[in-house]
Design a protein around this motif. Structure first.
Motif, PDB file in Angstrom:
ATOM      1  N   ARG A   1      52.338  76.487 -59.554  1.00 37.59           N
ATOM      2  CA  ARG A   1      53.475  75.573 -59.455  1.00 37.59           C
ATOM      3  C   ARG A   1      53.026  74.116 -59.536  1.00 37.59           C
ATOM      4  NH1 ARG A   1      56.195  76.959 -54.291  1.00 37.59           N
ATOM      5  NH2 ARG A   1      54.485  77.934 -54.599  1.00 37.59           N
ATOM      6  N   ASN A   2      51.861  73.796 -58.980  1.00 35.15           N
ATOM      7  CA  ASN A   2      51.365  72.421 -58.945  1.00 35.15           C
ATOM      8  C   ASN A   2      50.275  72.151 -59.971  1.00 35.15           C
ATOM      9  OD1 ASN A   2      53.009  71.627 -56.684  1.00 35.15           O
ATOM     10  ND2 ASN A   2      51.715  72.964 -55.467  1.00 35.15           N
TER      11      ASN A   2
ATOM     12  N   ASN B   1      50.296  71.008 -62.994  1.00 38.03           N
ATOM     13  CA  ASN B   1      50.402  69.735 -63.689  1.00 38.03           C
ATOM     14  C   ASN B   1      49.905  68.595 -62.798  1.00 38.03           C
ATOM     15  OD1 ASN B   1      50.973  67.968 -65.758  1.00 38.03           O
ATOM     16  ND2 ASN B   1      53.118  67.753 -65.202  1.00 38.03           N
ATOM     17  N   ALA B   2      50.334  68.569 -61.552  1.00 37.82           N
ATOM     18  CA  ALA B   2      49.920  67.516 -60.623  1.00 37.82           C
ATOM     19  C   ALA B   2      48.421  67.581 -60.331  1.00 37.82           C
ATOM     20  CB  ALA B   2      50.709  67.624 -59.326  1.00 37.82           C
ATOM     21  N   LEU B   3      47.851  68.769 -60.378  1.00 42.81           N
ATOM     22  CA  LEU B   3      46.421  68.947 -60.104  1.00 42.81           C
ATOM     23  C   LEU B   3      45.557  68.786 -61.356  1.00 42.81           C
ATOM     24  CD1 LEU B   3      46.705  72.055 -57.747  1.00 42.81           C
ATOM     25  CD2 LEU B   3      46.152  69.710 -57.070  1.00 42.81           C
ATOM     26  N   GLY B   4      46.186  68.555 -62.486  1.00 40.29           N
ATOM     27  CA  GLY B   4      45.443  68.420 -63.742  1.00 40.29           C
ATOM     28  C   GLY B   4      44.924  69.742 -64.271  1.00 40.29           C
TER      29      GLY B   4
END
Length: 87
Positions: free
Chosen positions: A26-27, A29-32
């Motif tokens: 889920r995350n 994108n935010a975590l690269g």
């Protein structure tokens, strides 16, 4: 180590891995951890990466639990460290 203890470690690893996969995905994108397709990619849409992180977390949790009970020795942690470094 008995079969029951080894099975318990495997179940713990599976539960932690399963539980960690969804927040990582889920995350992503935010975590690269998002693999954006290019001309040489086999996929057409952005694909989350990092499933190995969840596997390593599950394995570390199981080894930690087995270490507390005295069932996982130094060799197991050494192999885990090598796998983490290579992976």
């Amino acid at each position: 180590m008995t079969l029951a203890e080894a099975s318990f470690g495997g179940v713990v690893a599976a539960i932690i891995t399963y539980g960690a996969t969804f927040p990582l995905r889920r995350n992503a994108n935010a975590l690269g951890l998002l693999d954006v397709p290019g001309e040489r990619s086999s996929h057409r849409v952005a694909t989350p990466r990092g499933g190995g992180i969840a596997i390593m977390l599950g394995t570390a949790a199981a080894l930690g639990l087995l270490s507390v009970s005295g069932q996982a020795g130094r060799a197991a942690w050494t192999l885990f460290g090598i796998a983490a470094a290579v992976g």
